[in-house]
Design an enzyme around this catalytic site. Structure first.
Site, PDB file in Angstrom:
ATOM      1  N   GLN A   6       0.834  -1.217   0.000  1.00 12.67           N
ATOM      2  CA  GLN A   6       0.000   0.000   0.000  1.00 12.67           C
ATOM      3  C   GLN A   6       0.863   1.259   0.000  1.00 12.67           C
ATOM      4  OE1 GLN A   6      -3.167   0.681  -0.402  1.00 12.67           O
ATOM      5  NE2 GLN A   6      -3.847  -1.441  -0.584  1.00 12.67           N
ATOM      6  N   SER A   7       1.943   1.231  -0.759  1.00  7.90           N
ATOM      7  CA  SER A   7       2.863   2.361  -0.796  1.00  7.90           C
ATOM      8  C   SER A   7       2.255   3.589  -1.474  1.00  7.90           C
ATOM      9  CB  SER A   7       4.119   1.930  -1.563  1.00  7.90           C
ATOM     10  OG  SER A   7       4.907   3.051  -1.900  1.00  7.90           O
ATOM     11  N   ASN A   8       2.275   4.715  -0.766  1.00  7.47           N
ATOM     12  CA  ASN A   8       1.872   5.983  -1.383  1.00  7.47           C
ATOM     13  C   ASN A   8       2.930   6.471  -2.366  1.00  7.47           C
ATOM     14  OD1 ASN A   8      -0.573   6.428   0.210  1.00  7.47           O
ATOM     15  ND2 ASN A   8       0.840   6.684   1.941  1.00  7.47           N
TER      16      ASN A   8
END
Ligand SMILES: *Cc1c(COP(=O)(O)O)cnc(C)c1O
Length: 342
Positions: A83-85
Site C-alpha cells: 500500500q505504498s503511497n
C-alpha cells in the site's frame, strides 16, 4: 540563503502547482475542548495537490524524476510496500511526465484481506498504468529491481531505481524546499510555529525539513516526529545520518547529533502498518470535526502522537503547532476493516 540558491543546481520536474495551503483547524480545536490546553492547531495541506491524489512523495519525486531524466532514463522502478503511497505517486508522476513505471511492491504488513491486497493504492497504481510485481515478505526488492533494470537495458531502455519511500539524498531535497515554503508562509501570516508535527517512515521528509531548519539557523528538535516504521533509537540514528548527508551534499558545514532530533516511538504500536486504537480515534476526530482525511499508516499515528504530546506537556499549553498533513488517504480504503470495527 534561499531555497533557489540551495537547490537550483539539482534537476527538477514540476509536479505541484505552487505552495500547499496552511489552515487553522478551528473546529477540531473546539471539539477537543480542554484537551487541547489552549494549543492552536494548524494544518499544512500536503495532502492537497493536483496530481495522483497528492501527498508528501510528490515533493521528493520532483527531484527524483528530475535526476532520472537528467540521466536519460525512460523508466522509473519504484520500490515500496503493497500500500505504498510513494509507488502510487511515482506511477501518477510517470503518467504525467511520459515515462514507463514499474512498481516492486513487497508484503511488509501481515494483512491478507482482499481490500488490502487490491484496493486503495494498489487499485490506483493500476489505473495509472504501472506494471506491478508483488513480492513475498523478506524477498529482496532491490535485487529484483536491479534485475528488471538490466532486462530493460538489454532491450534498449534505461531504468532509474527509486528506493523505499524515495528517501535518497536527492529525494530528501523535496522537504528542504518544503521547509522553506513553510517558513515563507509563516512569515506571510505573521505566525511563528513552535513545533511542526510529522510522521517519520523512511525518514526522508524529516531529514529534509531538519536540514533546512539547521541551514536557516533554527532548532531542528522543535520538529516533533513520530516513528511509524523503525524503533525510535534506530530511527534517530538513521535520520541523523540522512540530515548530515543532505547538509554535506548541499556543501554546508553544519551537522546534527541525536540530541538535535525529536523522534517518539510512542505511536508505533505493533509496527509498520499495524493499526492502533489511538490512530483510529485520530482519523475519526479529524474526519468528524473538519471533514479532512488522515491516513491510517502515517498521519493518523502522528496526529495521535500530537494529542499525546499536548496531554503530556511535551507541547506546552498555548503553543502554536503546525501539523503536516502528508496525504495517503487511499490507504483508508485498504484499512476499512480496522476503521469500521467498534
Ligand atoms: C511516506 C509517507 C510519510 C513519511 O515520509 P518519509 O519520508 O518516508 O518519512 C508520511 N505520510 C505519508 C502519507 C507517506 O506516504
Amino acid at each position: 540563503m534561499t531555497a533557489t540558491d540551495l537547490l537550483n543546481r539539482f534537476p527538477r520536474v514540476r509536479l505541484m502547482q505552487g505552495s500547499t495551503p496552511v489552515q487553522r483547524l478551528a473546529r477540531l480545536e473546539h471539539m477537543l475542548g480542554d484537551r487541547r490546553k489552549g494549543v492552536s492547531i494548524w494544518a499544512k495541506r500536503d495532502d492537497l495537490m493536483e496530481l495522483g491524489g497528492g501527498g508528501n512523495k510528490l515533493r521528493k519525486l520532483e527531484f527524483l524524476i528530475g535526476q532520472a531524466k537528467s540521466e536519460g532514463c525512460n523508466t522509473i522502478i519504484a520500490i515500496g510496500g503493497v500500500q505504498s503511497n510513494f509507488a502510487r505517486l511515482a506511477a501518477a508522476a510517470c503518467a504525467r511526465i511520459g515515462l514507463s513505471c514499474e512498481l516492486v511492491l513487497v508484503q511488509m504488513v501481515p494483512r491478507e484481506s482482499e481490500i488490502y491486497q487490491a484496493n486503495g493504492n494498489v487499485l490506483l497504481d493500476q489505473l495509472f498504468g504501472a506494471r506491478l510485481d508483488i513480492l513475498a515478505e523478506g524477498d529482496d526488492a532491490g535485487a529484483f529491481a536491479a534485475c528488471r533494470a538490466s532486462e530493460i537495458a538489454s532491450s534498449g531502455g534505461k531504468a532509474f531505481v527509486a528506493t523505499l519511500g524515495g528517501s535518497t539524498l536527492i529525494g530528501c531535497l523535496g522537504y528542504v524546499d518544503g521547509a522553506f515554503e513553510i517558513a515563507m508562509q509563516s512569515a506571510e501570516m505573521g505566525m511563528a510555529f513552535d513545533h511542526i508535527v510529522i510522521p517519520n517512515g523512511s525518514g526522508g521528509m524529516h531529514a529534509g525539513l531538519a536540514a533546512a531548519t539547521v541551514i536557516a539557523g533554527g532548532d531542528p528538535s522543535r520538529i516533533l516526529a513520530h516513528t511509524v516504521l523503525s524503533p525510535a533509537d534506530a530511527c534517530v540514528l538513521a535520520t541523523v545520518d540522512k540530515v548530515n548527508s543532505v547538509l554535506q551534499m548541499l556543501s554546508r558545514n553544519e551537522r546534527v547529533e541525536p540530541k538535535d532530533l525529536t523522534i517518539s516511538g510512542g505511536q508505533l504500536g505493533g509496527g509498520y502498518g499495524m493499526p492502533t486504537p489511538d490512530m483510529v480515534e485520530a482519523v475519526k476526530i479529524v474526519g468528524r470535526s473538519e471533514g479532512l482525511l488522515l491516513d491510517p499508516v502515517y498521519g493518523g499515528k502522528a496526529f495521535a502522537g500530537m494529542l499525546a504530546d499536548i496531554e503530556a506537556g511535551v507541547i506546552a499549553a498555548g503553543s502554536n503547532v503546525l501539523f503536516l498533513m502528508t496525504g495517503g488517504s487511499p490507504g483508508l480504503y485498504a484499512y476499512a476493516d480496522a476503521l469500521n470495527s467498534k
